[in-house]
Design a protein around this motif. Structure first.
Motif, PDB file in Angstrom:
ATOM      1  N   GLU A  26       0.833  -1.204   0.000  1.00 53.27           N
ATOM      2  CA  GLU A  26       0.000   0.000   0.000  1.00 53.27           C
ATOM      3  C   GLU A  26       0.867   1.254   0.000  1.00 53.27           C
ATOM      4  N   ILE A  27       1.951   1.204   0.786  1.00 48.17           N
ATOM      5  CA  ILE A  27       2.873   2.347   0.838  1.00 48.17           C
ATOM      6  C   ILE A  27       3.553   2.552  -0.519  1.00 48.17           C
ATOM      7  N   GLN A  28       3.975   1.452  -1.128  1.00 49.37           N
ATOM      8  CA  GLN A  28       4.635   1.540  -2.430  1.00 49.37           C
ATOM      9  C   GLN A  28       3.683   2.066  -3.518  1.00 49.37           C
ATOM     10  N   GLU A  29       2.386   1.686  -3.406  1.00 51.75           N
ATOM     11  CA  GLU A  29       1.406   2.175  -4.376  1.00 51.75           C
ATOM     12  C   GLU A  29       1.203   3.681  -4.216  1.00 51.75           C
ATOM     13  N   GLN A  30       1.162   4.149  -2.970  1.00 51.28           N
ATOM     14  CA  GLN A  30       1.041   5.587  -2.726  1.00 51.28           C
ATOM     15  C   GLN A  30       2.260   6.331  -3.262  1.00 51.28           C
ATOM     16  N   ILE A  31       3.430   5.740  -3.068  1.00 53.31           N
ATOM     17  CA  ILE A  31       4.659   6.344  -3.575  1.00 53.31           C
ATOM     18  C   ILE A  31       4.625   6.432  -5.100  1.00 53.31           C
ATOM     19  N   ARG A  32       4.143   5.353  -5.758  1.00 45.31           N
ATOM     20  CA  ARG A  32       4.064   5.336  -7.216  1.00 45.31           C
ATOM     21  C   ARG A  32       3.130   6.425  -7.743  1.00 45.31           C
ATOM     22  N   GLN A  33       1.933   6.532  -7.145  1.00 42.32           N
ATOM     23  CA  GLN A  33       0.970   7.528  -7.585  1.00 42.32           C
ATOM     24  C   GLN A  33       1.490   8.961  -7.369  1.00 42.32           C
ATOM     25  N   LEU A  34       2.127   9.177  -6.214  1.00 39.78           N
ATOM     26  CA  LEU A  34       2.671  10.503  -5.929  1.00 39.78           C
ATOM     27  C   LEU A  34       3.788  10.863  -6.912  1.00 39.78           C
ATOM     28  N   GLN A  35       4.625   9.873  -7.221  1.00 45.58           N
ATOM     29  CA  GLN A  35       5.727  10.128  -8.147  1.00 45.58           C
ATOM     30  C   GLN A  35       5.207  10.479  -9.543  1.00 45.58           C
ATOM     31  N   GLU A  36       4.134   9.786  -9.978  1.00 47.38           N
ATOM     32  CA  GLU A  36       3.527  10.087 -11.271  1.00 47.38           C
ATOM     33  C   GLU A  36       2.954  11.505 -11.285  1.00 47.38           C
ATOM     34  N   ASP A  37       2.268  11.870 -10.200  1.00 44.92           N
ATOM     35  CA  ASP A  37       1.697  13.217 -10.099  1.00 44.92           C
ATOM     36  C   ASP A  37       2.788  14.282 -10.113  1.00 44.92           C
ATOM     37  N   ILE A  38       3.862  14.003  -9.393  1.00 45.51           N
ATOM     38  CA  ILE A  38       4.978  14.944  -9.324  1.00 45.51           C
ATOM     39  C   ILE A  38       5.627  15.114 -10.696  1.00 45.51           C
ATOM     40  N   ASP A  39       5.842  13.989 -11.392  1.00 44.50           N
ATOM     41  CA  ASP A  39       6.450  14.049 -12.724  1.00 44.50           C
ATOM     42  C   ASP A  39       5.578  14.860 -13.683  1.00 44.50           C
ATOM     43  N   SER A  40       4.256  14.640 -13.619  1.00 47.47           N
ATOM     44  CA  SER A  40       3.329  15.363 -14.483  1.00 47.47           C
ATOM     45  C   SER A  40       3.322  16.859 -14.158  1.00 47.47           C
ATOM     46  N   SER A  41       3.321  17.188 -12.872  1.00 44.20           N
ATOM     47  CA  SER A  41       3.318  18.596 -12.459  1.00 44.20           C
ATOM     48  C   SER A  41       4.613  19.289 -12.853  1.00 44.20           C
ATOM     49  N   GLU A  42       5.721  18.584 -12.703  1.00 46.03           N
ATOM     50  CA  GLU A  42       7.015  19.165 -13.079  1.00 46.03           C
ATOM     51  C   GLU A  42       7.075  19.438 -14.581  1.00 46.03           C
ATOM     52  N   ALA A  43       6.500  18.509 -15.389  1.00 50.38           N
ATOM     53  CA  ALA A  43       6.477  18.699 -16.838  1.00 50.38           C
ATOM     54  C   ALA A  43       5.629  19.922 -17.207  1.00 50.38           C
ATOM     55  N   THR A  44       4.492  20.083 -16.517  1.00 55.44           N
ATOM     56  CA  THR A  44       3.629  21.237 -16.771  1.00 55.44           C
ATOM     57  C   THR A  44       4.334  22.536 -16.399  1.00 55.44           C
ATOM     58  N   MET A  45       5.036  22.531 -15.274  1.00 52.80           N
ATOM     59  CA  MET A  45       5.764  23.720 -14.843  1.00 52.80           C
ATOM     60  C   MET A  45       6.893  24.065 -15.807  1.00 52.80           C
ATOM     61  N   ARG A  46       7.579  23.035 -16.315  1.00 56.76           N
ATOM     62  CA  ARG A  46       8.656  23.288 -17.284  1.00 56.76           C
ATOM     63  C   ARG A  46       8.093  23.903 -18.564  1.00 56.76           C
ATOM     64  N   ASN A  47       6.938  23.391 -18.984  1.00 55.29           N
ATOM     65  CA  ASN A  47       6.305  23.925 -20.190  1.00 55.29           C
ATOM     66  C   ASN A  47       5.876  25.386 -20.003  1.00 55.29           C
ATOM     67  N   LEU A  48       5.273  25.680 -18.843  1.00 59.49           N
ATOM     68  CA  LEU A  48       4.874  27.060 -18.549  1.00 59.49           C
ATOM     69  C   LEU A  48       6.090  27.978 -18.486  1.00 59.49           C
ATOM     70  N   SER A  49       7.132  27.516 -17.817  1.00 57.41           N
ATOM     71  CA  SER A  49       8.352  28.319 -17.694  1.00 57.41           C
ATOM     72  C   SER A  49       8.957  28.598 -19.063  1.00 57.41           C
ATOM     73  N   ASN A  50       8.934  27.568 -19.927  1.00 55.89           N
ATOM     74  CA  ASN A  50       9.488  27.735 -21.272  1.00 55.89           C
ATOM     75  C   ASN A  50       8.708  28.771 -22.061  1.00 55.89           C
ATOM     76  N   GLN A  51       7.371  28.735 -21.935  1.00 59.52           N
ATOM     77  CA  GLN A  51       6.537  29.699 -22.656  1.00 59.52           C
ATOM     78  C   GLN A  51       6.692  31.114 -22.091  1.00 59.52           C
ATOM     79  N   VAL A  52       6.933  31.203 -20.773  1.00 59.57           N
ATOM     80  CA  VAL A  52       7.135  32.514 -20.152  1.00 59.57           C
ATOM     81  C   VAL A  52       8.500  33.086 -20.539  1.00 59.57           C
ATOM     82  N   ASN A  53       9.515  32.236 -20.515  1.00 61.02           N
ATOM     83  CA  ASN A  53      10.882  32.688 -20.775  1.00 61.02           C
ATOM     84  C   ASN A  53      11.153  32.953 -22.260  1.00 61.02           C
ATOM     85  N   TYR A  54      10.437  32.234 -23.133  1.00 58.97           N
ATOM     86  CA  TYR A  54      10.608  32.409 -24.569  1.00 58.97           C
ATOM     87  C   TYR A  54       9.262  32.710 -25.225  1.00 58.97           C
TER      88      TYR A  54
END
Length: 221
Positions: free
Chosen positions: A119-147
């Motif tokens: 159960e702990i490992q499943e929570q870790i997996r879901q959180l990691q996926e959410d974090i990866d997705s959020s980081e990708a969105t932030m990188r995209n926003l930053s790229n559009q803001v900076n360029y």
């Protein structure tokens, strides 16, 4: 604040290749780059459709340099979108998710049984996926803001409508093409009704023969 600026402009050039070379040099000067380049040639006229990425702090100067150049600016549309709320909300959520991830990772060693561990490992997996997705969105926003993104339509003089169509030579060319097409249509139309011409010829010859015979009878009588 986080502002995404973008736009599109149209430039009419009397020396299209020189204008493209000047634009290439302008990109180097402002550390910009082509994200996409498309070239087309229609009726011996050349045009470029270009997507350019420009550092945000150089965007206004880049536009100013284009407007002051030799090419004629025929269209301009610049927009700005404030994504500050979206960006900082995403940043806050990402910070919370990382904190939860760290907490679950620390719980792995204290799991009492296999079920708890899974159960702990499943929570870790879901959180990691959410974090990866959020980081990708932030990188995209930053790229559009900076360029900033600018779409440039660079076209050759007389290739533009309606401006180019007002040219005497373009009008003359269009008139010649129209006249030639009309002649072709008429000729093909005449050829297309050949059965009617044959029937008409037979009727005319028959009428002439009948008249000739009548005149011959009158003379003989």
């Amino acid at each position: 604040s986080k502002i995404i600026r973008s736009g599109n402009i149209s430039l009419e050039s009397k020396k299209i290749e020189q204008s493209k070379a000047n634009l290439d040099a302008l990109l180097k000067k402002f550390n910009a780059y082509y994200e996409q380049e498309n070239t087309s040639n229609n009726n011996d006229f050349t045009s470029y459709n270009l997507t350019i990425r420009i550092p945000a702090n150089a965007f206004d100067n880049f536009l100013s340099a284009l407007e002051k150049g030799e090419d004629k600016l025929t269209d301009k549309n610049i927009s700005a979108q404030d994504v500050s709320i979206q960006y900082y909300d995403l940043e806050s959520r990402l910070k919370s998710k990382r904190a939860f991830l760290e907490r679950y990772q620390n719980m792995v060693s204290s799991a009492k049984n296999v079920k708890d561990l899974l159960e702990i490992q499943e929570q870790i997996r879901q959180l990691q996926e959410d974090i990866d997705s959020s980081e990708a969105t932030m990188r995209n926003l930053s790229n559009q803001v900076n360029y900033c993104t600018l779409t440039v339509n660079l076209f050759e003089y007389q290739a533009n409508l309606p401006m180019g169509s007002n040219s005497f030579w373009v009008k003359m060319k269009d008139s010649l093409v129209f006249g030639w097409n009309m002649i072709q249509t008429l000729v093909l139309g005449v050829i297309g009704i050949w059965p009617i011409w044959i029937i008409a010829a037979v009727i005319i010859l028959t009428i002439q023969k009948i008249r000739k015979n009548k005149r011959a009878k009158k003379i003989n009588s």
